[in-house]
Scaffold this active site. Sequence first.
Site, PDB file in Angstrom:
ATOM      1  N   SER A  42      30.658  42.340  32.945  1.00 12.91           N
ATOM      2  CA  SER A  42      31.474  41.478  33.789  1.00 12.91           C
ATOM      3  C   SER A  42      31.044  40.029  33.550  1.00 12.91           C
ATOM      4  CB  SER A  42      31.287  41.845  35.260  1.00 12.91           C
ATOM      5  OG  SER A  42      31.939  40.878  36.051  1.00 12.91           O
ATOM      6  N   HIS A  67      35.036  42.599  30.998  1.00 14.68           N
ATOM      7  CA  HIS A  67      35.698  42.630  32.298  1.00 14.68           C
ATOM      8  C   HIS A  67      35.724  41.202  32.854  1.00 14.68           C
ATOM      9  CE1 HIS A  67      36.803  44.630  36.125  1.00 14.68           C
ATOM     10  NE2 HIS A  67      36.061  43.714  36.710  1.00 14.68           N
ATOM     11  N   ASP A  69      36.841  38.809  36.078  1.00 16.12           N
ATOM     12  CA  ASP A  69      37.159  38.841  37.511  1.00 16.12           C
ATOM     13  C   ASP A  69      37.885  37.574  37.938  1.00 16.12           C
ATOM     14  OD1 ASP A  69      35.996  41.309  38.502  1.00 16.12           O
ATOM     15  OD2 ASP A  69      34.090  40.459  37.858  1.00 16.12           O
ATOM     16  N   MET A  71      39.500  35.589  40.976  1.00 21.90           N
ATOM     17  CA  MET A  71      39.445  35.541  42.444  1.00 21.90           C
ATOM     18  C   MET A  71      40.197  34.315  42.940  1.00 21.90           C
ATOM     19  SD  MET A  71      35.456  36.403  43.027  1.00 21.90           S
ATOM     20  CE  MET A  71      34.665  37.785  42.209  1.00 21.90           C
ATOM     21  N   HIS A 100      40.722  41.805  35.963  1.00 19.72           N
ATOM     22  CA  HIS A 100      40.752  42.350  37.326  1.00 19.72           C
ATOM     23  C   HIS A 100      41.277  41.259  38.251  1.00 19.72           C
ATOM     24  CE1 HIS A 100      38.004  43.985  40.814  1.00 19.72           C
ATOM     25  NE2 HIS A 100      39.292  44.091  41.099  1.00 19.72           N
ATOM     26  N   MET A 102      41.894  39.902  41.539  1.00 22.92           N
ATOM     27  CA  MET A 102      41.598  39.945  42.979  1.00 22.92           C
ATOM     28  C   MET A 102      42.365  38.790  43.619  1.00 22.92           C
ATOM     29  SD  MET A 102      37.573  40.835  42.677  1.00 22.92           S
ATOM     30  CE  MET A 102      37.550  40.288  40.991  1.00 22.92           C
ATOM     31  N   MET A 171      36.428  50.222  43.434  1.00 27.09           N
ATOM     32  CA  MET A 171      35.450  49.197  43.817  1.00 27.09           C
ATOM     33  C   MET A 171      34.310  49.873  44.580  1.00 27.09           C
ATOM     34  SD  MET A 171      36.411  46.383  42.538  1.00 27.09           S
ATOM     35  CE  MET A 171      34.969  45.523  43.195  1.00 27.09           C
ATOM     36  N   ASP A 206      33.262  49.605  39.661  1.00 28.80           N
ATOM     37  CA  ASP A 206      32.944  48.174  39.603  1.00 28.80           C
ATOM     38  C   ASP A 206      32.215  47.723  40.864  1.00 28.80           C
ATOM     39  OD1 ASP A 206      32.985  45.436  39.148  1.00 28.80           O
ATOM     40  OD2 ASP A 206      35.154  45.214  39.352  1.00 28.80           O
TER      41      ASP A 206
HETATM   42  C1  DX5 Z   1      33.080  41.950  42.323  1.00 25.83           C
HETATM   43  C2  DX5 Z   1      33.616  42.009  40.885  1.00 25.83           C
HETATM   44  C3  DX5 Z   1      32.687  42.677  39.941  1.00 25.83           C
HETATM   45  C4  DX5 Z   1      31.371  41.977  39.768  1.00 25.83           C
HETATM   46  C5  DX5 Z   1      30.345  43.024  39.529  1.00 25.83           C
HETATM   47  O1  DX5 Z   1      34.025  41.343  43.108  1.00 25.83           O
HETATM   48  O2  DX5 Z   1      34.850  42.674  40.864  1.00 25.83           O
HETATM   49  O3  DX5 Z   1      33.307  42.877  38.659  1.00 25.83           O
HETATM   50  O4  DX5 Z   1      31.344  41.032  38.738  1.00 25.83           O
HETATM   51  O5  DX5 Z   1      29.103  42.428  39.540  1.00 25.83           O
HETATM   52  P1  DX5 Z   1      27.784  43.282  39.746  1.00 25.83           P
HETATM   53  O6  DX5 Z   1      27.701  44.250  38.631  1.00 25.83           O
HETATM   54  O7  DX5 Z   1      26.715  42.229  39.705  1.00 25.83           O
HETATM   55  O8  DX5 Z   1      27.892  43.955  41.084  1.00 25.83           O
HETATM   56 ZN    ZN Z   2      35.746  43.275  38.776  1.00 24.11          ZN
END
Ligand code: DX5
Ligand code: ZN
Length: 257
Positions: A42, A67, A69, A71, A100, A102, A171, A206
């Site tokens: 990630s 991956h 993320d 947000m 991903h 979010m 998740m 994840d």
């Molecule tokens: C959380 C993300 C994850 C995050 C995971 O909101 O969707 O992808 O980067 O990070 P770790 O592995 O540190 O929990």
């Molecule tokens: Zn993620």
Amino acid sequence: MDWVQPDQKDQTFQGRGRHGSMIARSPLFEEYQAGHVMIGPSLLAADFRYLAREIERLEAAGARFLHLDIMDGHFVPNLSFGIPIVQAVRKATRLILDVHLMISNPEAHIERFREAGADYLTVHIEVAPDPRPLFEMIHRTGACAGVSLNPPTPVEAVIPYLNDCELVLVMSVMPGFGGQSFRPEVLPKIRRLRQLAPDGLMISVDGGVNGQTIGQCAEAGATMFIVGTGLLGHDNYSQRYRELAALVKDHQSKVAL
Ligand code: DX5
Ligand code: ZN
């Protein structure tokens, strides 16, 4: 990613009765079927001062995909990065990009994330209780589609849609921040999905996945493991990646998959 007519489709991926006559390849499934351990770093945990170098190191460590993320500060209480970073990552690597989303209004951004280089676009069931129109939108762009569910969301919410997408993302923390602790109460969801998953559907986990927890995820039947701080928080990515991959193999061999 190319779309192919059903009669021309790759024999390794049978397609799973999506709407219309077009069937997508699923490169992540192909990599999995080829025997690769599907650990997805990630990038949220990367050092953004040296992003290209980080990607090179992850690739050298054996990563088959990354991956990313996204947000929006609304669906989750944090902001991360957006389209320009996806574009930059795309220029830095040919690895599969697993994006991903979010975000509260994925429909407004799907096409641009695809243009930026996303290969997979995953939307949250909490913002789209019937995600099929979003899957169709994603498939029309040529990308593969995923659906994600937060820890409090029951697995039943996604079960009706497992035939319509290529990936389900469980998740194992509340989304929004890296470095949180894994919630073992999501393991039964992974087990259930494993029982119900049509051929070709990837089951991804994840949040808080690391050397202590990845084995349980593999044993429950996850086929993809998203790892942020559990990999990028270590100095030697290659060594850590090998250790995580060995744990996955060890635990997968304990269950009949
Ligand atoms: C959380 C993300 C994850 C995050 C995971 O909101 O969707 O992808 O980067 O990070 P770790 O592995 O540190 O929990
Ligand atoms: Zn993620």
